[in-house]
Write a protein that holds these residues in place. Structure first.
Motif, PDB file in Angstrom:
ATOM      1  N   SER A  55       0.848  -1.188   0.000  1.00  0.00           N
ATOM      2  CA  SER A  55       0.000   0.000   0.000  1.00  0.00           C
ATOM      3  C   SER A  55       0.885   1.239   0.000  1.00  0.00           C
ATOM      4  CB  SER A  55      -0.913   0.033   1.226  1.00  0.00           C
ATOM      5  OG  SER A  55      -0.171   0.301   2.406  1.00  0.00           O
ATOM      6  N   ASP A  56       0.400   2.295  -0.616  1.00  0.00           N
ATOM      7  CA  ASP A  56       1.164   3.546  -0.620  1.00  0.00           C
ATOM      8  C   ASP A  56       1.347   4.077   0.792  1.00  0.00           C
ATOM      9  OD1 ASP A  56       1.851   4.099  -3.359  1.00  0.00           O
ATOM     10  OD2 ASP A  56      -0.282   4.404  -3.753  1.00  0.00           O
ATOM     11  N   GLN A  57       0.364   3.861   1.653  1.00  0.00           N
ATOM     12  CA  GLN A  57       0.486   4.330   3.027  1.00  0.00           C
ATOM     13  C   GLN A  57       1.651   3.647   3.741  1.00  0.00           C
ATOM     14  OE1 GLN A  57      -1.281   6.890   4.690  1.00  0.00           O
ATOM     15  NE2 GLN A  57       0.519   6.543   5.967  1.00  0.00           N
ATOM     16  N   ALA A  58       1.774   2.330   3.543  1.00  0.00           N
ATOM     17  CA  ALA A  58       2.873   1.595   4.171  1.00  0.00           C
ATOM     18  C   ALA A  58       4.222   2.103   3.667  1.00  0.00           C
ATOM     19  CB  ALA A  58       2.724   0.103   3.888  1.00  0.00           C
ATOM     20  N   LEU A  59       4.337   2.291   2.363  1.00  0.00           N
ATOM     21  CA  LEU A  59       5.593   2.778   1.793  1.00  0.00           C
ATOM     22  C   LEU A  59       5.893   4.199   2.258  1.00  0.00           C
ATOM     23  CD1 LEU A  59       5.292   1.388  -1.847  1.00  0.00           C
ATOM     24  CD2 LEU A  59       6.700   0.489   0.014  1.00  0.00           C
ATOM     25  N   ASN A  60       4.862   5.047   2.323  1.00  0.00           N
ATOM     26  CA  ASN A  60       5.063   6.419   2.789  1.00  0.00           C
ATOM     27  C   ASN A  60       5.551   6.444   4.230  1.00  0.00           C
ATOM     28  OD1 ASN A  60       4.239   7.434   0.328  1.00  0.00           O
ATOM     29  ND2 ASN A  60       2.126   7.803   0.984  1.00  0.00           N
ATOM     30  N   ASP A  61       4.991   5.571   5.071  1.00  0.00           N
ATOM     31  CA  ASP A  61       5.439   5.487   6.468  1.00  0.00           C
ATOM     32  C   ASP A  61       6.914   5.116   6.535  1.00  0.00           C
ATOM     33  OD1 ASP A  61       2.938   6.116   7.419  1.00  0.00           O
ATOM     34  OD2 ASP A  61       2.383   4.050   7.888  1.00  0.00           O
ATOM     35  N   VAL A  62       7.300   4.080   5.787  1.00  0.00           N
ATOM     36  CA  VAL A  62       8.691   3.618   5.811  1.00  0.00           C
ATOM     37  C   VAL A  62       9.637   4.716   5.329  1.00  0.00           C
ATOM     38  CG1 VAL A  62      10.323   1.962   4.829  1.00  0.00           C
ATOM     39  CG2 VAL A  62       8.046   1.201   5.540  1.00  0.00           C
ATOM     40  N   VAL A  63       9.269   5.382   4.252  1.00  0.00           N
ATOM     41  CA  VAL A  63      10.107   6.461   3.715  1.00  0.00           C
ATOM     42  C   VAL A  63      10.244   7.582   4.742  1.00  0.00           C
ATOM     43  CG1 VAL A  63      10.191   8.296   1.972  1.00  0.00           C
ATOM     44  CG2 VAL A  63       9.670   5.938   1.299  1.00  0.00           C
ATOM     45  N   GLN A  64       9.162   7.939   5.386  1.00  0.00           N
ATOM     46  CA  GLN A  64       9.206   9.005   6.390  1.00  0.00           C
ATOM     47  C   GLN A  64      10.080   8.614   7.569  1.00  0.00           C
ATOM     48  OE1 GLN A  64       5.800  10.139   9.260  1.00  0.00           O
ATOM     49  NE2 GLN A  64       5.603  11.627   7.591  1.00  0.00           N
ATOM     50  N   TRP A  65       9.940   7.400   8.068  1.00  0.00           N
ATOM     51  CA  TRP A  65      10.730   6.964   9.225  1.00  0.00           C
ATOM     52  C   TRP A  65      12.226   6.944   8.903  1.00  0.00           C
ATOM     53  CZ3 TRP A  65       7.101   2.172  10.012  1.00  0.00           C
ATOM     54  CH2 TRP A  65       5.876   2.616  10.509  1.00  0.00           C
ATOM     55  N   ILE A  66      12.570   6.411   7.737  1.00  0.00           N
ATOM     56  CA  ILE A  66      13.985   6.338   7.365  1.00  0.00           C
ATOM     57  C   ILE A  66      14.556   7.738   7.135  1.00  0.00           C
ATOM     58  CG2 ILE A  66      15.595   5.580   5.558  1.00  0.00           C
ATOM     59  CD1 ILE A  66      13.883   3.075   5.216  1.00  0.00           C
ATOM     60  N   SER A  67      13.804   8.581   6.459  1.00  0.00           N
ATOM     61  CA  SER A  67      14.292   9.925   6.128  1.00  0.00           C
ATOM     62  C   SER A  67      14.542  10.769   7.367  1.00  0.00           C
ATOM     63  CB  SER A  67      13.289  10.640   5.220  1.00  0.00           C
ATOM     64  OG  SER A  67      13.115   9.949   4.007  1.00  0.00           O
ATOM     65  N   ARG A  68      13.718  10.585   8.401  1.00  0.00           N
ATOM     66  CA  ARG A  68      13.802  11.430   9.594  1.00  0.00           C
ATOM     67  C   ARG A  68      14.619  10.814  10.726  1.00  0.00           C
ATOM     68  NH1 ARG A  68       7.519  13.665  10.056  1.00  0.00           N
ATOM     69  NH2 ARG A  68       7.471  14.684   8.004  1.00  0.00           N
ATOM     70  N   ALA A  69      15.123   9.612  10.544  1.00  0.00           N
ATOM     71  CA  ALA A  69      15.806   8.906  11.628  1.00  0.00           C
ATOM     72  C   ALA A  69      17.157   9.536  11.972  1.00  0.00           C
ATOM     73  CB  ALA A  69      16.008   7.444  11.246  1.00  0.00           C
ATOM     74  N   ARG A  70      17.485   9.495  13.246  1.00  0.00           N
ATOM     75  CA  ARG A  70      18.828   9.893  13.683  1.00  0.00           C
ATOM     76  C   ARG A  70      19.875   8.991  13.057  1.00  0.00           C
ATOM     77  NH1 ARG A  70      22.823   8.273  17.335  1.00  0.00           N
ATOM     78  NH2 ARG A  70      21.699   6.297  17.457  1.00  0.00           N
ATOM     79  N   MET A  71      19.576   7.672  13.050  1.00  0.00           N
ATOM     80  CA  MET A  71      20.435   6.655  12.449  1.00  0.00           C
ATOM     81  C   MET A  71      19.548   5.554  11.889  1.00  0.00           C
ATOM     82  SD  MET A  71      23.392   5.389  11.627  1.00  0.00           S
ATOM     83  CE  MET A  71      24.598   6.335  12.578  1.00  0.00           C
ATOM     84  N   VAL A  72      19.875   5.082  10.707  1.00  0.00           N
ATOM     85  CA  VAL A  72      19.157   3.962  10.105  1.00  0.00           C
ATOM     86  C   VAL A  72      20.037   2.728  10.231  1.00  0.00           C
ATOM     87  CG1 VAL A  72      18.030   3.049   8.053  1.00  0.00           C
ATOM     88  CG2 VAL A  72      18.051   5.522   8.463  1.00  0.00           C
ATOM     89  N   TRP A  73      19.566   1.741  10.960  1.00  0.00           N
ATOM     90  CA  TRP A  73      20.281   0.477  11.129  1.00  0.00           C
ATOM     91  C   TRP A  73      19.678  -0.526  10.146  1.00  0.00           C
ATOM     92  CZ3 TRP A  73      24.230   1.027  14.554  1.00  0.00           C
ATOM     93  CH2 TRP A  73      24.125   2.038  15.511  1.00  0.00           C
ATOM     94  N   ILE A  74      20.528  -1.195   9.390  1.00  0.00           N
ATOM     95  CA  ILE A  74      20.053  -2.127   8.360  1.00  0.00           C
ATOM     96  C   ILE A  74      20.687  -3.482   8.613  1.00  0.00           C
ATOM     97  CG2 ILE A  74      19.837  -2.547   5.884  1.00  0.00           C
ATOM     98  CD1 ILE A  74      20.361   0.493   5.503  1.00  0.00           C
ATOM     99  N   ALA A  75      19.858  -4.507   8.781  1.00  0.00           N
ATOM    100  CA  ALA A  75      20.363  -5.818   9.185  1.00  0.00           C
ATOM    101  C   ALA A  75      19.837  -6.918   8.270  1.00  0.00           C
ATOM    102  CB  ALA A  75      19.977  -6.117  10.636  1.00  0.00           C
TER     103      ALA A  75
END
Length: 282
Positions: free
Chosen positions: A117-137
């Motif tokens: 859903s676009d809402q799910a993708l928009n949430d993920v993009v917003q969280w990653i863009s605004r994060a202090r640090m993005v941890w990827i595992a």
């Protein structure tokens, strides 16, 4: 280890050297394509292996199952975990052709994007863009997806880190998680146990969590957003076409969301490439 947790194939391998001739012949037949047992009736299996129905009954009881139905149920459950050995089949649905491979890829993409859903993708993009640090595992094959995703977004979002690195433990990074961070975990089957530990710790920290996983992953309250990818392939191994496509979709949206700052990062990177003269021109 409790007997109920021992896999079907492991039970056969543990017993095979001590089996009577007919049961051993049946066991060797099953080991060629153990996942096929899920679709056989006992009499069909006996006929294919050239043994009696009684031999089938004796073998499954010797392996610790109450009857053939219990053994078949066990195999069906193990197939959902994504074991290539259990997923391989003697009779394939389609031939190994380019057209068949393309059809599977199209079906995988269609099923994956239909569930997004676009809402799910928009949430993920917003969280990653605004994060202090993005941890990827990511563990096992998922480490390649995690490394690729991090490499792409690092070009315009530098505050991202792939974990764990060589010689590192995951706890050494978990200790630095903060509420304003975002954790992106690639957990396409077959997952390791550390994935659940990592996600639970992130939840307790209060940070946003994203899990990119396969279509068989169940419901969970541990993760803020789950993006499921259809991974059904034409053979024993999963197809990851949809995982790459979801990565590409997220990366594009993240770059657009980064705006002028992200473009400036790319300009600086291109200038650095030119100064270092490290990239081929063709």
């Amino acid at each position: 280890m409790p007997s109920s947790s021992i896999s079907f194939v492991k039970r056969i391998l543990n017993a095979i050297n001590d089996l009577p001739d007919a049961e051993r012949r049946l066991a060797e037949f099953i080991l060629d394509f153990p996942g096929d047992l899920a679709s056989y009736e006992a009499r069909e299996l006996a006929g294919y292996a050239g043994v009696s129905n009684a031999t089938v009954s004796r073998l499954v009881r010797r392996l610790g199952y109450s009857d053939f139905s219990a053994a078949r149920h066990s195999v069906r459950s193990e197939k959902t975990l994504g074991s290539p050995l259990m997923l391989d089949a003697k009779q394939r649905d389609q031939p190994d052709t380019i057209a068949a491979g393309l059809a599977y890829s199209h079906a995988s993409l269609d099923a994956t994007f239909a569930a997004l859903s676009d809402q799910a993708l928009n949430d993920v993009v917003q969280w990653i863009s605004r994060a202090r640090m993005v941890w990827i595992a990511g563990y096992r094959s998922n480490q390649a997806f995690a490394a690729y995703f991090r490499w792409q977004i690092y070009q315009f979002l530098p505050l991202c880190q792939l974990i764990p690195g060589p010689g590192e433990t995951i706890a050494e990074h978990m200790a630095h998680f903060e509420k304003d961070d975002c954790l992106v975990v690639f957990g396409v089957r077959r997952r390791v146990r550390q994935v659940d530990l990592l996600l639970e710790h992130a939840r307790q920290t209060g940070m946003k969590t994203v899990l990119i996983t396969d279509h068989l992953y169940g419901e969970t309250k541990t993760v803020n957003r789950v993006l499921r990818c259809d991974t059904k392939g034409p053979g024993a191994l999963d197809s990851h076409v949809a995982v790459a496509a979801v990565c590409s979709l997220l990366i594009t949206r993240l770059f657009h969301a980064s705006g002028a700052h992200g473009r400036r990062r790319l300009v600086a990177m291109e200038a650095a490439h030119e100064q270092a003269d490290e990239l081929a021109q063709n």
